[in-house]
Design a protein around this motif. Structure first.
Motif, mmCIF file in Angstrom:
data_model
loop_
_atom_site.group_PDB
_atom_site.id
_atom_site.type_symbol
_atom_site.label_atom_id
_atom_site.label_comp_id
_atom_site.label_asym_id
_atom_site.label_seq_id
_atom_site.Cartn_x
_atom_site.Cartn_y
_atom_site.Cartn_z
ATOM 1 N N GLN A 96 0.697 -1.174 -0.023
ATOM 2 C CA GLN A 96 -0.080 0.466 0.371
ATOM 3 C C GLN A 96 1.270 1.205 -0.257
ATOM 4 O O GLN A 96 2.228 1.903 1.241
ATOM 5 N N GLN A 97 0.528 2.343 -0.779
ATOM 6 C CA GLN A 97 1.368 3.212 -0.701
ATOM 7 C C GLN A 97 0.386 4.673 -0.366
ATOM 8 O O GLN A 97 -0.482 4.695 0.095
ATOM 9 N N LEU A 98 1.546 5.723 0.565
ATOM 10 C CA LEU A 98 0.330 6.866 0.810
ATOM 11 C C LEU A 98 1.431 7.825 0.039
ATOM 12 O O LEU A 98 2.478 8.133 -0.044
ATOM 13 N N GLY A 99 0.461 8.865 0.118
ATOM 14 C CA GLY A 99 0.736 10.092 -0.772
ATOM 15 C C GLY A 99 -0.278 11.226 -0.423
ATOM 16 O O GLY A 99 -1.634 10.667 -0.628
ATOM 17 N N ILE A 100 0.580 12.032 -0.139
ATOM 18 C CA ILE A 100 -0.804 13.128 0.721
ATOM 19 C C ILE A 100 -1.126 14.152 -0.619
ATOM 20 O O ILE A 100 -0.027 15.057 -0.817
ATOM 21 N N LYS A 101 -2.350 14.477 -1.011
ATOM 22 C CA LYS A 101 -2.647 16.275 -1.742
ATOM 23 C C LYS A 101 -2.932 17.328 -0.759
ATOM 24 O O LYS A 101 -4.107 16.740 -0.852
ATOM 25 N N THR A 102 -2.263 18.671 -0.272
ATOM 26 C CA THR A 102 -2.870 19.040 0.474
ATOM 27 C C THR A 102 -2.956 20.446 -1.073
ATOM 28 O O THR A 102 -2.106 21.037 -1.406
#
Ligand code: GDP
Ligand code: MG
Length: 308
Positions: A50-56
């Motif tokens: 599983q991968q985690l990427g954050i877009k704010t």
């Protein structure tokens, strides 16, 4: 997660990107996140964790989770685990983006669709690769045929490769996010996700170099990750099933491992915009695919806030 936060109108939530291998999930995430986080490849199944990427962006924070390729229940433990993992991830997210290819519907897509029947999160159906479609009118009958095949709340035709309609997708995702304080600070890329990206880059280089010679059951663990303003020092452990595989990865006089290492180092330097010293080792972990250790390294990369 709180449902109402009227003071600030901030929104934040978890978004799973699902779909069979090769539909373009990693490409989509890369372009939405505007940086190379996920590994893309022509060979299916290079994405295992599983991968985690954050877009704010302004009031909205999207935390993306790239689930492993969902495929027909395999005989191997690891495949079963991936399916379980995918299912449990889907229960917990606020929005599911289901990626399929325009004009194509396969048995594997149908399997993903059946998983979606088992959960309640809203589904945005992303019809990817429309850049290949010269005649856009031809999409209409395909789109209407989907209504009988899959549960979805919204449908967005797009091209992850050419960025076509990605802003629309992002806007629709945000409509479905719950009101909540942001979980991460604006510029945060967690140390854990950077480690994860490094491991994935190394895995990608191994798979690219060895092609069919090696099954994809190999894992990369980052044992050390030290960053100062001059240099990043990384120690990576490559775990394989058998001694014969170890020899293949290392190659004659260590040549292959050396070239895997230097290619990976270049990519990691590009990612971190810093000089990198990368050391790699290969170890045999017999029967690791069934071991607790595999589970442990899997869980290490789970998004915070995710439960089983
Ligand atoms: P994943 O297995 O779902 O993560 O798929 P990838 O992101 O690795 O993409 C698989 C292949 O499809 C790669 O060769 C991508 O370049 C290609 N691809 C992804 N999105 C698009 C798209 O919008 N248009 C076209 N023509 N190719 C795409
Ligand atoms: Mg992928």
């Amino acid at each position: 997660m709180t449902e109402q936060n009227p003071n600030q109108n901030k929104k934040c939530g978890y978004v799973a990107v699902v779909g069979r291998p090769n539909v373009g999930k990693s490409t989509l995430l890369n372009h939405l996140l505007e940086q190379k986080i996920c590994i893309t490849s022509r060979k299916p199944q290079t994405t295992r964790h599983q991968q985690l990427g954050i877009k704010t962006a302004g009031a909205n924070q999207i935390i993306f989770v790239d689930t492993p390729g969902i495929h027909q229940a395999g005989k191997k433990f690891l495949n079963r685990y991936m399916n379980q993992e995918a299912r449990s991830a889907l229960h917990d997210v606020d929005v599911i983006v289901f990626v399929i290819e325009a004009m194509k519907w396969t048995e594997e897509d149908a399997l993903v669709a059946s998983l979606l029947e088992q959960v309640e999160s809203p589904v945005i159906l992303a019809l990817n690769k429309i850049d290949r479609q010269k005649n856009k009118q031809a999409l209409l009958p395909f789109i209407s045929s989907l209504e009988k095949k899959v549960r979805f709340n919204e449908l967005v035709p797009l091209s992850a490769l050419t960025n076509d309609n990605l802003a629309t997708l992002e806007n629709i995702i945000c409509q479905y996010l719950p009101y909540s304080e942001h979980i991460f600070s604006e510029d945060e890329i967690t140390d854990r996700s950077v480690r994860f990206m490094c491991a994935e880059i190394i895995r990608e280089k191994i798979i690219r170099q060895l092609g069919e010679e090696l099954p994809y059951e190999l894992t990369v663990e980052i044992e050390k990750f030290d960053q100062n303003d001059k240099l990043v020092t990384i120690d990576a452990l490559i775990l394989v099933d058998r001694d014969s595989q170890k020899q293949i990865v290392i190659g004659e006089q260590g040549k292959r491992l050396k070239s895997i290492g230097s290619q990976a180092r270049e990519d990691i330097e590009q990612l971190l915009q810093q000089k990198v010293m990368l050391k790699t080792w290969v170890k045999v972990k017999s029967g690791w695919a069934d071991s607790e250790r595999a589970l442990k390294s899997f869980n290490q990369f789970k998004a915070p806030g995710f439960s089983e």
